[in-house]
Design a protein around this motif. Structure first.
Motif, PDB file in Angstrom:
ATOM      1  N   ARG A 147      97.962 -37.116  89.028  1.00 54.44           N
ATOM      2  CA  ARG A 147      97.336 -37.014  90.344  1.00 54.44           C
ATOM      3  C   ARG A 147      95.861 -37.398  90.322  1.00 54.44           C
ATOM      4  O   ARG A 147      95.359 -37.951  91.289  1.00 54.44           O
ATOM      5  N   LEU A 148      95.169 -37.150  89.221  1.00 52.35           N
ATOM      6  CA  LEU A 148      93.753 -37.475  89.169  1.00 52.35           C
ATOM      7  C   LEU A 148      93.515 -38.972  89.012  1.00 52.35           C
ATOM      8  O   LEU A 148      92.577 -39.520  89.603  1.00 52.35           O
ATOM      9  N   ARG A 149      94.326 -39.644  88.232  1.00 57.52           N
ATOM     10  CA  ARG A 149      94.128 -41.083  87.998  1.00 57.52           C
ATOM     11  C   ARG A 149      94.947 -41.929  88.977  1.00 57.52           C
ATOM     12  O   ARG A 149      94.993 -43.149  88.849  1.00 57.52           O
ATOM     13  N   HIS A 150      95.566 -41.311  89.942  1.00 59.22           N
ATOM     14  CA  HIS A 150      96.401 -41.999  90.920  1.00 59.22           C
ATOM     15  C   HIS A 150      95.594 -43.058  91.687  1.00 59.22           C
ATOM     16  O   HIS A 150      94.494 -42.802  92.164  1.00 59.22           O
ATOM     17  N   ASP A 151      96.158 -44.269  91.791  1.00 64.64           N
ATOM     18  CA  ASP A 151      95.538 -45.360  92.539  1.00 64.64           C
ATOM     19  C   ASP A 151      95.971 -45.247  94.001  1.00 64.64           C
ATOM     20  O   ASP A 151      97.145 -45.424  94.320  1.00 64.64           O
ATOM     21  N   GLU A 152      95.028 -44.955  94.885  1.00 67.01           N
ATOM     22  CA  GLU A 152      95.354 -44.767  96.295  1.00 67.01           C
ATOM     23  C   GLU A 152      95.486 -46.074  97.057  1.00 67.01           C
ATOM     24  O   GLU A 152      95.782 -46.077  98.255  1.00 67.01           O
ATOM     25  N   GLY A 153      95.242 -47.201  96.384  1.00 67.11           N
ATOM     26  CA  GLY A 153      95.482 -48.506  97.009  1.00 67.11           C
ATOM     27  C   GLY A 153      94.330 -49.049  97.827  1.00 67.11           C
ATOM     28  O   GLY A 153      94.505 -50.038  98.544  1.00 67.11           O
ATOM     29  N   ILE A 154      93.145 -48.439  97.728  1.00 66.28           N
ATOM     30  CA  ILE A 154      91.989 -48.890  98.497  1.00 66.28           C
ATOM     31  C   ILE A 154      91.013 -49.595  97.554  1.00 66.28           C
ATOM     32  O   ILE A 154      90.515 -48.991  96.599  1.00 66.28           O
ATOM     33  N   GLU A 155      90.736 -50.863  97.837  1.00 63.82           N
ATOM     34  CA  GLU A 155      89.897 -51.651  96.947  1.00 63.82           C
ATOM     35  C   GLU A 155      88.503 -51.033  96.824  1.00 63.82           C
ATOM     36  O   GLU A 155      87.866 -50.668  97.812  1.00 63.82           O
ATOM     37  N   GLY A 156      88.049 -50.901  95.576  1.00 69.72           N
ATOM     38  CA  GLY A 156      86.711 -50.403  95.302  1.00 69.72           C
ATOM     39  C   GLY A 156      86.575 -48.895  95.320  1.00 69.72           C
ATOM     40  O   GLY A 156      85.483 -48.379  95.039  1.00 69.72           O
ATOM     41  N   ALA A 157      87.646 -48.174  95.659  1.00 75.32           N
ATOM     42  CA  ALA A 157      87.564 -46.714  95.737  1.00 75.32           C
ATOM     43  C   ALA A 157      87.580 -46.090  94.348  1.00 75.32           C
ATOM     44  O   ALA A 157      88.184 -46.632  93.415  1.00 75.32           O
ATOM     45  N   GLU A 158      86.927 -44.957  94.219  1.00 75.04           N
ATOM     46  CA  GLU A 158      87.018 -44.174  92.997  1.00 75.04           C
ATOM     47  C   GLU A 158      88.377 -43.483  92.925  1.00 75.04           C
ATOM     48  O   GLU A 158      88.979 -43.166  93.959  1.00 75.04           O
ATOM     49  N   GLN A 202      89.050 -43.616 110.414  1.00 77.67           N
ATOM     50  CA  GLN A 202      89.948 -42.817 109.573  1.00 77.67           C
ATOM     51  C   GLN A 202      91.372 -43.342 109.635  1.00 77.67           C
ATOM     52  O   GLN A 202      92.100 -43.313 108.637  1.00 77.67           O
ATOM     53  N   GLU A 203      91.799 -43.846 110.806  1.00 74.88           N
ATOM     54  CA  GLU A 203      93.162 -44.373 110.950  1.00 74.88           C
ATOM     55  C   GLU A 203      93.383 -45.569 110.023  1.00 74.88           C
ATOM     56  O   GLU A 203      94.484 -45.758 109.501  1.00 74.88           O
ATOM     57  N   TRP A 204      92.346 -46.382 109.839  1.00 75.45           N
ATOM     58  CA  TRP A 204      92.443 -47.538 108.946  1.00 75.45           C
ATOM     59  C   TRP A 204      92.749 -47.062 107.526  1.00 75.45           C
ATOM     60  O   TRP A 204      93.599 -47.622 106.839  1.00 75.45           O
ATOM     61  N   LEU A 205      92.040 -46.012 107.086  1.00 76.38           N
ATOM     62  CA  LEU A 205      92.252 -45.480 105.734  1.00 76.38           C
ATOM     63  C   LEU A 205      93.637 -44.854 105.610  1.00 76.38           C
ATOM     64  O   LEU A 205      94.355 -45.112 104.630  1.00 76.38           O
ATOM     65  N   ARG A 206      94.025 -44.038 106.582  1.00 76.87           N
ATOM     66  CA  ARG A 206      95.332 -43.366 106.502  1.00 76.87           C
ATOM     67  C   ARG A 206      96.481 -44.362 106.433  1.00 76.87           C
ATOM     68  O   ARG A 206      97.462 -44.146 105.719  1.00 76.87           O
ATOM     69  N   ALA A 207      96.358 -45.457 107.158  1.00 76.21           N
ATOM     70  CA  ALA A 207      97.439 -46.446 107.200  1.00 76.21           C
ATOM     71  C   ALA A 207      97.605 -47.183 105.879  1.00 76.21           C
ATOM     72  O   ALA A 207      98.678 -47.736 105.607  1.00 76.21           O
ATOM     73  N   ARG A 208      96.591 -47.186 105.039  1.00 74.02           N
ATOM     74  CA  ARG A 208      96.616 -47.977 103.806  1.00 74.02           C
ATOM     75  C   ARG A 208      96.664 -47.136 102.531  1.00 74.02           C
ATOM     76  O   ARG A 208      96.863 -47.674 101.448  1.00 74.02           O
ATOM     77  N   THR A 209      96.461 -45.839 102.655  1.00 71.92           N
ATOM     78  CA  THR A 209      96.398 -44.977 101.474  1.00 71.92           C
ATOM     79  C   THR A 209      97.789 -44.705 100.913  1.00 71.92           C
ATOM     80  O   THR A 209      98.719 -44.370 101.656  1.00 71.92           O
ATOM     81  N   ILE A 210      97.925 -44.847  99.603  1.00 74.05           N
ATOM     82  CA  ILE A 210      99.162 -44.465  98.909  1.00 74.05           C
ATOM     83  C   ILE A 210      99.039 -42.971  98.593  1.00 74.05           C
ATOM     84  O   ILE A 210      98.143 -42.569  97.841  1.00 74.05           O
ATOM     85  N   PRO A 211      99.890 -42.123  99.181  1.00 76.74           N
ATOM     86  CA  PRO A 211      99.723 -40.668  99.033  1.00 76.74           C
ATOM     87  C   PRO A 211      99.835 -40.211  97.582  1.00 76.74           C
ATOM     88  O   PRO A 211     100.497 -40.841  96.744  1.00 76.74           O
ATOM     89  N   LEU A 212      99.212 -39.085  97.293  1.00 71.51           N
ATOM     90  CA  LEU A 212      99.310 -38.477  95.974  1.00 71.51           C
ATOM     91  C   LEU A 212     100.750 -38.075  95.687  1.00 71.51           C
ATOM     92  O   LEU A 212     101.454 -37.600  96.585  1.00 71.51           O
ATOM     93  N   PRO A 213     101.204 -38.210  94.447  1.00 65.65           N
ATOM     94  CA  PRO A 213     102.545 -37.728  94.098  1.00 65.65           C
ATOM     95  C   PRO A 213     102.555 -36.212  93.971  1.00 65.65           C
ATOM     96  O   PRO A 213     101.523 -35.592  93.678  1.00 65.65           O
ATOM     97  N   ASP A 214     103.716 -35.617  94.197  1.00 67.94           N
ATOM     98  CA  ASP A 214     103.857 -34.171  94.003  1.00 67.94           C
ATOM     99  C   ASP A 214     103.768 -33.823  92.523  1.00 67.94           C
ATOM    100  O   ASP A 214     103.140 -32.836  92.133  1.00 67.94           O
ATOM    101  N   ASP A 215     104.407 -34.628  91.689  1.00 65.12           N
ATOM    102  CA  ASP A 215     104.400 -34.424  90.241  1.00 65.12           C
ATOM    103  C   ASP A 215     103.750 -35.621  89.564  1.00 65.12           C
ATOM    104  O   ASP A 215     103.578 -36.682  90.165  1.00 65.12           O
TER     105      ASP A 215
END
Length: 209
Positions: free
Chosen positions: A112-123, A96-109
């Protein structure tokens, strides 16, 4: 009138190992198996002999729980891949630490649904929402009056959103938190036909320890 019980699958090995789940095909722990038995007993009591349909996504942790529920109720399980959790792409099975360190957090505004979290191959959450809304369309369209749906926390929020008629574009701002092994009860009122969230995140049936 229709009654739907959404089950968030109980504890699985990826929980205890601290790794990312998603489409990683983990299995139920011993505690998870006990909780699946608790869920089966609780649903047997709630349904009280009424016929039901069981739907589950196709990864082992959910299918294990669904099969145990089906055994208790004496019915088979239909698998629906649209009920899967969000895919986390290359992060699946990693700490989980690997994912947390690389995830681009959701914006407040904003988006949010189409936000790219920065993880290759993720939905994206939009892709998860589309799947969940499709699944709920089929659930609602089924002639079965009582349904058990075994899924995960992420899809649960979106299935509820679809049930209450929330536009998919608005679903990025909502969350209905549920715990592993919980049962969420949806029902259609027989008098005014409203779609109700009758009970969220019931864990009273789970054994301690």
């Amino acid at each position: 009138m229709k009654t739907i019980y959404i089950v968030a699958h109980p504890e699985a090995s990826h929980h205890t190992e601290g790794v990312v789940g998603g489409w990683y095909d983990s299995v139920l722990t011993e505690r998870g198996i006990q909780h699946a038995q608790d869920i089966a007993q609780a649903l047997t009591m709630r349904l009280d002999g009424r016929p039901a349909e069981i739907l589950s996504y196709d990864l082992r942790r959910a299918k294990q729980a669904a099969d145990m529920i089906g055994q208790a109720l004496g019915i088979g399980v239909t698998t629906d891949p649209d009920l899967r959790e969000k895919s986390f792409g290359e992060a699946e099975g990693k700490p989980q630490e690997w994912l947390r360190a690389r995830t681009i957090p959701l914006p407040d505004d904003g988006e949010r649904l189409r936000h790219d979290e920065g993880i290759e191959g993720a939905e994206t959450r939009w892709q998860l929402a589309e799947r969940s809304y499709r699944a709920m369309d089929r659930i609602i369209g089924s002639l079965a009056q009582n349904q058990v749906v075994v899924t995960h926390g992420g899809p649960t929020t979106l299935l509820i959103a679809a049930w209450i008629g929330m536009p998919i574009e608005a679903a990025g701002r909502v969350q209905f938190p549920v715990e592993s092994g919980s049962i969420t009860w949806l029902r259609k009122d027989p008098r005014n036909f409203s779609h109700q969230l009758a009970q969220l995140n019931d864990i009273s049936h789970l054994s301690h320890g």
